[in-house]
Scaffold this motif. Structure first.
Motif, PDB file in Angstrom:
ATOM      1  N   LEU A 129      45.223  26.603  25.197  1.00 35.78           N
ATOM      2  CA  LEU A 129      44.047  27.219  24.637  1.00 35.78           C
ATOM      3  C   LEU A 129      43.365  27.630  25.522  1.00 35.78           C
ATOM      4  CD1 LEU A 129      42.823  29.404  22.628  1.00 35.78           C
ATOM      5  CD2 LEU A 129      41.434  27.335  21.644  1.00 35.78           C
ATOM      6  N   VAL A 130      42.195  26.549  26.005  1.00 37.18           N
ATOM      7  CA  VAL A 130      41.347  26.788  27.053  1.00 37.18           C
ATOM      8  C   VAL A 130      42.087  26.642  28.242  1.00 37.18           C
ATOM      9  CG1 VAL A 130      41.878  24.560  28.361  1.00 37.18           C
ATOM     10  CG2 VAL A 130      39.558  25.698  27.470  1.00 37.18           C
ATOM     11  N   LEU A 131      43.519  27.305  29.108  1.00 36.65           N
ATOM     12  CA  LEU A 131      43.439  27.594  29.945  1.00 36.65           C
ATOM     13  C   LEU A 131      44.133  28.844  29.895  1.00 36.65           C
ATOM     14  CD1 LEU A 131      45.548  24.120  31.259  1.00 36.65           C
ATOM     15  CD2 LEU A 131      44.301  24.746  31.857  1.00 36.65           C
ATOM     16  N   LEU A 132      44.857  28.986  28.751  1.00 35.97           N
ATOM     17  CA  LEU A 132      45.275  30.790  28.279  1.00 35.97           C
ATOM     18  C   LEU A 132      44.103  31.799  28.989  1.00 35.97           C
ATOM     19  CD1 LEU A 132      48.968  30.352  26.390  1.00 35.97           C
ATOM     20  CD2 LEU A 132      48.118  30.425  28.917  1.00 35.97           C
ATOM     21  N   TRP A 133      43.321  31.193  27.562  1.00 35.06           N
ATOM     22  CA  TRP A 133      41.766  31.688  27.639  1.00 35.06           C
ATOM     23  C   TRP A 133      41.025  31.577  28.615  1.00 35.06           C
ATOM     24  CZ3 TRP A 133      40.388  32.887  22.414  1.00 35.06           C
ATOM     25  CH2 TRP A 133      39.167  34.569  22.190  1.00 35.06           C
ATOM     26  N   ILE A 134      40.928  30.999  30.034  1.00 38.43           N
ATOM     27  CA  ILE A 134      39.895  31.338  31.147  1.00 38.43           C
ATOM     28  C   ILE A 134      40.962  31.772  32.225  1.00 38.43           C
ATOM     29  CG2 ILE A 134      39.826  29.846  34.020  1.00 38.43           C
ATOM     30  CD1 ILE A 134      38.342  27.389  31.378  1.00 38.43           C
ATOM     31  N   LEU A 135      41.912  32.075  31.797  1.00 37.91           N
ATOM     32  CA  LEU A 135      42.898  32.953  32.689  1.00 37.91           C
ATOM     33  C   LEU A 135      43.003  34.049  31.858  1.00 37.91           C
ATOM     34  CD1 LEU A 135      45.306  33.181  34.954  1.00 37.91           C
ATOM     35  CD2 LEU A 135      47.458  33.078  32.854  1.00 37.91           C
ATOM     36  N   ALA A 136      43.398  34.475  30.938  1.00 35.38           N
ATOM     37  CA  ALA A 136      42.372  35.920  30.709  1.00 35.38           C
ATOM     38  C   ALA A 136      41.794  36.546  30.582  1.00 35.38           C
ATOM     39  CB  ALA A 136      42.813  35.479  29.399  1.00 35.38           C
ATOM     40  N   THR A 137      40.051  35.371  30.624  1.00 35.38           N
ATOM     41  CA  THR A 137      38.892  35.955  31.035  1.00 35.38           C
ATOM     42  C   THR A 137      38.988  35.942  32.547  1.00 35.38           C
ATOM     43  OG1 THR A 137      38.066  34.707  29.760  1.00 35.38           O
ATOM     44  CG2 THR A 137      37.144  35.496  30.681  1.00 35.38           C
ATOM     45  N   LEU A 138      39.239  35.437  33.078  1.00 42.86           N
ATOM     46  CA  LEU A 138      39.325  35.785  35.444  1.00 42.86           C
ATOM     47  C   LEU A 138      39.811  36.577  35.157  1.00 42.86           C
ATOM     48  CD1 LEU A 138      39.348  34.572  37.446  1.00 42.86           C
ATOM     49  CD2 LEU A 138      40.723  33.043  37.175  1.00 42.86           C
ATOM     50  N   LEU A 139      41.053  37.198  34.390  1.00 45.09           N
ATOM     51  CA  LEU A 139      42.028  38.592  35.348  1.00 45.09           C
ATOM     52  C   LEU A 139      41.336  39.458  34.762  1.00 45.09           C
ATOM     53  CD1 LEU A 139      44.832  37.242  34.129  1.00 45.09           C
ATOM     54  CD2 LEU A 139      44.901  37.829  36.152  1.00 45.09           C
ATOM     55  N   LEU A 140      40.220  39.308  33.235  1.00 43.97           N
ATOM     56  CA  LEU A 140      39.900  40.832  33.266  1.00 43.97           C
ATOM     57  C   LEU A 140      38.558  40.983  33.870  1.00 43.97           C
ATOM     58  CD1 LEU A 140      39.535  40.281  29.028  1.00 43.97           C
ATOM     59  CD2 LEU A 140      40.313  42.654  30.355  1.00 43.97           C
ATOM     60  N   GLY A 141      37.862  39.416  34.450  1.00 34.01           N
ATOM     61  CA  GLY A 141      36.643  39.467  35.528  1.00 34.01           C
ATOM     62  C   GLY A 141      37.747  40.006  36.898  1.00 34.01           C
ATOM     63  N   LEU A 142      38.421  40.004  37.476  1.00 32.60           N
ATOM     64  CA  LEU A 142      38.918  40.473  38.313  1.00 32.60           C
ATOM     65  C   LEU A 142      39.055  42.016  38.436  1.00 32.60           C
ATOM     66  CD1 LEU A 142      41.623  37.555  39.234  1.00 32.60           C
ATOM     67  CD2 LEU A 142      39.036  38.058  40.812  1.00 32.60           C
ATOM     68  N   SER A 143      39.293  42.297  36.980  1.00 32.87           N
ATOM     69  CA  SER A 143      39.604  44.086  36.777  1.00 32.87           C
ATOM     70  C   SER A 143      38.545  44.465  36.581  1.00 32.87           C
ATOM     71  CB  SER A 143      40.748  44.353  35.583  1.00 32.87           C
ATOM     72  OG  SER A 143      41.886  43.085  35.288  1.00 32.87           O
ATOM     73  N   THR A 144      37.991  44.350  37.031  1.00 30.73           N
ATOM     74  CA  THR A 144      36.368  45.501  36.976  1.00 30.73           C
ATOM     75  C   THR A 144      35.711  44.948  38.406  1.00 30.73           C
ATOM     76  OG1 THR A 144      34.866  42.716  37.106  1.00 30.73           O
ATOM     77  CG2 THR A 144      35.584  43.656  34.717  1.00 30.73           C
ATOM     78  N   ILE A 145      36.286  44.584  38.924  1.00 29.95           N
ATOM     79  CA  ILE A 145      36.329  44.673  40.486  1.00 29.95           C
ATOM     80  C   ILE A 145      36.651  46.191  40.631  1.00 29.95           C
ATOM     81  CG2 ILE A 145      37.099  44.254  43.282  1.00 29.95           C
ATOM     82  CD1 ILE A 145      37.225  41.145  41.799  1.00 29.95           C
ATOM     83  N   PHE A 146      38.112  46.134  40.459  1.00 34.70           N
ATOM     84  CA  PHE A 146      38.941  48.243  40.477  1.00 34.70           C
ATOM     85  C   PHE A 146      38.118  49.146  39.450  1.00 34.70           C
ATOM     86  CE2 PHE A 146      42.126  44.729  41.136  1.00 34.70           C
ATOM     87  CZ  PHE A 146      42.809  44.742  42.300  1.00 34.70           C
ATOM     88  N   VAL A 147      37.408  49.050  38.844  1.00 30.03           N
ATOM     89  CA  VAL A 147      36.773  49.783  37.818  1.00 30.03           C
ATOM     90  C   VAL A 147      34.944  50.132  38.426  1.00 30.03           C
ATOM     91  CG1 VAL A 147      35.194  50.226  35.846  1.00 30.03           C
ATOM     92  CG2 VAL A 147      37.430  48.687  35.509  1.00 30.03           C
ATOM     93  N   SER A 148      34.756  48.859  39.229  1.00 28.32           N
ATOM     94  CA  SER A 148      33.766  48.975  40.018  1.00 28.32           C
ATOM     95  C   SER A 148      33.885  49.689  41.279  1.00 28.32           C
ATOM     96  CB  SER A 148      32.636  47.743  40.645  1.00 28.32           C
ATOM     97  OG  SER A 148      32.257  46.722  38.652  1.00 28.32           O
TER      98      SER A 148
END
Length: 228
Positions: A129-148
């Motif tokens: 859970l913790v590894l996959l949760w961090i991965l999902a949070t990280l991918l969303l954070g990296l996705s915000t770069i393209f939005v910004s």
């Protein structure tokens, strides 16, 4: 939807913080033998060193980068002559670098964790859970770069900073600042806050020990005397 938005971004942060602090304290008091990182080095050393270094370097950089970027008052940046546009580009660049390192590291850790039979057999659902949760949070954070990248004026970044600073100063209008924020930012914020909720119930509690280890720098030298 307005009520849900106000709950998630106006009330939920305090619920997450309470669970994070009280949960960590209760676990330390009741389950001290489980207060550890649960190293898997003895089971399988492959990819551990590189994955660990990249993951921790990236996530520590992201944590303190978010802390400084979101909680430093705008007046400070203005006094330093840092424009909102420059700060946003810098945040995108630094976040992309640290996020990239963290992503490579966590992919290596996930690869060894799930593809090694010995590790997979000793991996709990909380570890997954913790590894996959961090991965999902990280991918969303990296996705915000393209939005910004679609608007470099720094306006949305200022709104996110205002939200964070109103939350930590206990002002009730915090949620109003990010009503119009991109859904990617909102989901990233929710996943990030929820990480604090699951924190006390996973191996992440060892982070507290990492901060506590700083006190060793001020300790006196240990004297070791041979017998006889």
């Amino acid at each position: 939807m307005d009520y849900l938005h106000r709950f998630v971004f106006g009330i939920y942060p305090y619920i997450a913080l309470a669970i994070f602090l009280l949960g960590s304290l209760i676990r330390f008091e009741r389950e001290q033998y489980s207060w550890k990182s649960e190293s898997s080095q003895l089971l399988y050393r492959g990819q551990l060193r590189l994955g660990n270094i990249l993951f921790h370097l990236g996530i520590i950089g992201l944590f303190f980068g978010h802390l400084a970027g979101l909680l430093t008052p705008l007046a400070v940046w203005d006094a330093l002559g840092v424009t909102h546009s420059f700060k946003q580009v810098f945040a995108m660049s630094a976040g992309g670098l640290m996020g990239g390192l963290c992503l490579i590291g966590i992919v290596l850790l996930l690869h060894r964790r799930f593809l090694c039979d010995r590790l997979a057999a000793n991996t709990t659902w909380r570890d997954k859970l913790v590894l996959l949760w961090i991965l999902a949070t990280l991918l969303l954070g990296l996705s915000t770069i393209f939005v910004s990248a679609q608007h470099l004026d720094g306006h949305e970044m200022v709104l996110l900073m205002s939200w964070a600073q109103h939350i930590v100063t206990f002002r009730g209008d915090a949620a109003d600042f990010i009503v119009s924020a991109s859904p990617v930012f909102k989901l990233h914020l929710f996943m990030g806050m929820s990480l604090f909720v699951i924190f006390p119930f996973t191996r992440l509690v060892h982070v507290w020990s990492g901060f506590g280890a700083v006190t060793y720098l001020g300790r006196a030298w240990q004297l070791v005397r041979p017998r006889g």
